[in-house]
Design a protein around this motif. Structure first.
Motif, mmCIF file in Angstrom:
data_model
loop_
_atom_site.group_PDB
_atom_site.id
_atom_site.type_symbol
_atom_site.label_atom_id
_atom_site.label_comp_id
_atom_site.label_asym_id
_atom_site.label_seq_id
_atom_site.Cartn_x
_atom_site.Cartn_y
_atom_site.Cartn_z
ATOM 1 N N HIS A 100 -18.422 91.436 27.337
ATOM 2 C CA HIS A 100 -18.554 90.610 26.125
ATOM 3 C C HIS A 100 -18.169 89.149 26.396
ATOM 4 O O HIS A 100 -17.591 88.480 25.528
ATOM 5 C CB HIS A 100 -17.719 91.181 24.989
ATOM 6 C CG HIS A 100 -18.021 92.596 24.659
ATOM 7 N ND1 HIS A 100 -19.181 92.987 24.018
ATOM 8 C CD2 HIS A 100 -17.317 93.738 24.914
ATOM 9 C CE1 HIS A 100 -19.176 94.306 23.873
ATOM 10 N NE2 HIS A 100 -18.071 94.786 24.411
ATOM 11 N N SER A 101 -18.466 88.665 27.590
ATOM 12 C CA SER A 101 -18.174 87.276 27.929
ATOM 13 C C SER A 101 -19.471 86.513 28.124
ATOM 14 O O SER A 101 -20.556 87.090 28.180
ATOM 15 C CB SER A 101 -17.305 87.194 29.191
ATOM 16 O OG SER A 101 -17.983 87.776 30.287
ATOM 17 N N PHE A 102 -19.337 85.206 28.233
ATOM 18 C CA PHE A 102 -20.489 84.326 28.403
ATOM 19 C C PHE A 102 -20.351 83.595 29.727
ATOM 20 O O PHE A 102 -19.271 83.099 30.070
ATOM 21 C CB PHE A 102 -20.566 83.319 27.252
ATOM 22 C CG PHE A 102 -21.617 82.256 27.431
ATOM 23 C CD1 PHE A 102 -22.966 82.575 27.315
ATOM 24 C CD2 PHE A 102 -21.259 80.959 27.720
ATOM 25 C CE1 PHE A 102 -23.940 81.598 27.488
ATOM 26 C CE2 PHE A 102 -22.216 79.977 27.884
ATOM 27 C CZ PHE A 102 -23.554 80.311 27.763
ATOM 28 N N THR A 103 -21.439 83.539 30.485
ATOM 29 C CA THR A 103 -21.433 82.868 31.782
ATOM 30 C C THR A 103 -22.186 81.552 31.677
ATOM 31 O O THR A 103 -23.423 81.544 31.598
ATOM 32 C CB THR A 103 -22.090 83.758 32.862
ATOM 33 O OG1 THR A 103 -21.552 85.065 32.784
ATOM 34 C CG2 THR A 103 -21.839 83.181 34.241
ATOM 35 N N PRO A 104 -21.505 80.414 31.680
ATOM 36 C CA PRO A 104 -22.208 79.128 31.559
ATOM 37 C C PRO A 104 -23.181 78.856 32.697
ATOM 38 O O PRO A 104 -24.167 78.137 32.519
ATOM 39 C CB PRO A 104 -21.063 78.110 31.544
ATOM 40 C CG PRO A 104 -19.865 78.872 31.092
ATOM 41 C CD PRO A 104 -20.050 80.247 31.655
ATOM 42 N N THR A 105 -22.923 79.418 33.893
ATOM 43 C CA THR A 105 -23.793 79.134 35.036
ATOM 44 C C THR A 105 -25.129 79.866 34.960
ATOM 45 O O THR A 105 -25.965 79.691 35.848
ATOM 46 C CB THR A 105 -23.086 79.514 36.348
ATOM 47 O OG1 THR A 105 -22.504 80.815 36.234
ATOM 48 C CG2 THR A 105 -21.999 78.508 36.675
ATOM 49 N N THR A 106 -25.352 80.667 33.931
ATOM 50 C CA THR A 106 -26.686 81.234 33.706
ATOM 51 C C THR A 106 -27.586 80.252 32.965
ATOM 52 O O THR A 106 -28.777 80.537 32.796
ATOM 53 C CB THR A 106 -26.605 82.544 32.912
ATOM 54 O OG1 THR A 106 -25.944 82.304 31.660
ATOM 55 C CG2 THR A 106 -25.843 83.612 33.678
ATOM 56 N N GLN A 107 -27.032 79.127 32.528
ATOM 57 C CA GLN A 107 -27.802 78.118 31.810
ATOM 58 C C GLN A 107 -28.299 77.068 32.803
ATOM 59 O O GLN A 107 -27.506 76.410 33.488
ATOM 60 C CB GLN A 107 -26.945 77.453 30.730
ATOM 61 C CG GLN A 107 -26.296 78.429 29.770
ATOM 62 C CD GLN A 107 -27.319 79.183 28.952
ATOM 63 O OE1 GLN A 107 -28.247 78.596 28.407
ATOM 64 N NE2 GLN A 107 -27.146 80.490 28.855
ATOM 65 N N LEU A 108 -29.610 76.914 32.894
ATOM 66 C CA LEU A 108 -30.195 75.952 33.827
ATOM 67 C C LEU A 108 -29.776 74.528 33.494
ATOM 68 O O LEU A 108 -29.612 73.700 34.395
ATOM 69 C CB LEU A 108 -31.722 76.077 33.810
ATOM 70 C CG LEU A 108 -32.489 75.206 34.812
ATOM 71 C CD1 LEU A 108 -32.090 75.537 36.236
ATOM 72 C CD2 LEU A 108 -33.992 75.376 34.621
ATOM 73 N N SER A 109 -29.573 74.241 32.213
ATOM 74 C CA SER A 109 -29.190 72.884 31.819
ATOM 75 C C SER A 109 -27.820 72.511 32.385
ATOM 76 O O SER A 109 -27.619 71.377 32.859
ATOM 77 C CB SER A 109 -29.170 72.780 30.291
ATOM 78 O OG SER A 109 -28.289 73.758 29.736
ATOM 79 N N LEU A 110 -26.872 73.452 32.362
ATOM 80 C CA LEU A 110 -25.553 73.169 32.927
ATOM 81 C C LEU A 110 -25.625 72.974 34.433
ATOM 82 O O LEU A 110 -25.013 72.052 34.992
ATOM 83 C CB LEU A 110 -24.582 74.309 32.593
ATOM 84 C CG LEU A 110 -23.194 74.207 33.235
ATOM 85 C CD1 LEU A 110 -22.421 73.040 32.654
ATOM 86 C CD2 LEU A 110 -22.408 75.497 33.069
ATOM 87 N N ASN A 111 -26.381 73.840 35.105
ATOM 88 C CA ASN A 111 -26.486 73.729 36.562
ATOM 89 C C ASN A 111 -27.188 72.441 36.982
ATOM 90 O O ASN A 111 -26.827 71.829 37.987
ATOM 91 C CB ASN A 111 -27.223 74.952 37.113
ATOM 92 C CG ASN A 111 -26.450 76.231 36.870
ATOM 93 O OD1 ASN A 111 -25.231 76.216 36.754
ATOM 94 N ND2 ASN A 111 -27.153 77.338 36.774
ATOM 95 N N LEU A 112 -28.211 72.039 36.215
ATOM 96 C CA LEU A 112 -28.846 70.754 36.490
ATOM 97 C C LEU A 112 -27.878 69.605 36.227
ATOM 98 O O LEU A 112 -27.898 68.595 36.948
ATOM 99 C CB LEU A 112 -30.100 70.590 35.632
ATOM 100 C CG LEU A 112 -31.340 71.365 36.070
ATOM 101 C CD1 LEU A 112 -32.446 71.223 35.040
ATOM 102 C CD2 LEU A 112 -31.831 70.877 37.426
#
Length: 226
Positions: A90-102
């Motif tokens: 039940h957690s969220f992984t920010p590194t699955t978001q392409l916008s954050l990685n870009l």
């Protein structure tokens, strides 16, 4: 199960506003600054790992490149801890978001390129045209090298996003299959559950490896430009 397949990748909100900023700041709590003369075992292990990684990663750099030591260590700690926290239920992984990685890849890549053009202008321009290139191929090679240069931050971000997202999807799918098989065949469900445990262990390794690969590639870009 298919309807909620990508629900874990949706940016969480609290009463409307997104809380992704608070989530990305949370991993810094895992690395407290030592305030005692003699540290405990956890902080000692953390410091040993940081020193080992920094020694290995900065060994190829000159004095100008070593000024990026704090940036590179902060980057690998942030990505690694964020990936590991994202494996919790039940957690969220920010590194699955392409916008954050870009958002991480583009400024770091641009910083290395600007550093190269500032301190090694001739060598940086020479990358666009290898020595001994036939005259008819010069325009084509310049275009190809320019495209390959601008693809580097996109490749960094997409690689991290794809690897972390694929692992989470596999865990979600195999976990759902295990629950569905519990009422059909207990033996098959136990085999699937064993696969799920092995995959989870693999994802812990992938979380750390991807953090190391991302930082190592940034370090190599920096080495080419210093």
């Amino acid at each position: 199960m298919n309807e909620n397949l990508f629900s874990s990748f949706i940016t969480p909100t609290m009463m409307g506003p997104p809380i992704v900023i608070a989530i990305t700041m949370f991993p810094s709590i895992m690395f407290p600054s030592p305030s005692r003369l003699i540290n405990n075992r956890l902080i000692s292990i953390q410091q040993w790992l940081v020193q080992l990684t920094s020694k290995q990663m900065l060994s190829i750099h000159n004095q100008k490149g070593q000024t990026w030591a704090l940036m590179l260590m902060s980057l690998i700690l942030f990505i690694g801890s964020t990936n590991l926290l994202g494996l919790l239920p039940h957690s969220f992984t920010p590194t699955t978001q392409l916008s954050l990685n870009l958002g991480m890849a583009i400024p770091l890549w641009a910083g290395t390129v600007i550093t190269g053009f500032r301190h090694k202008t001739k060598a940086s321009l020479a990358h666009f045209l290898p020595q001994g290139t036939p005259l008819p191929l010069i325009p084509m090679l310049v275009v190809i090298e320019t495209i390959s240069l601008f693809i580097q931050p996109m490749a960094l971000a997409v690689r991290l996003t794809a690897n972390i997202t694929a692992g989470h999807l596999l865990i979600h799918l195999i976990g759902g299959a295990t629950l569905a098989l519990m009422s059909i065949s207990t033996i098959t469900a136990m085999v699937t559950f064993t696969i799920l445990i092995l995959l989870t262990i693999l994802e812990f390794a992938v979380a750390l490896i991807q953090a190391y690969v991302f930082t190592l590639l940034v370090s190599l870009y920096l080495h080419d430009n210093t």
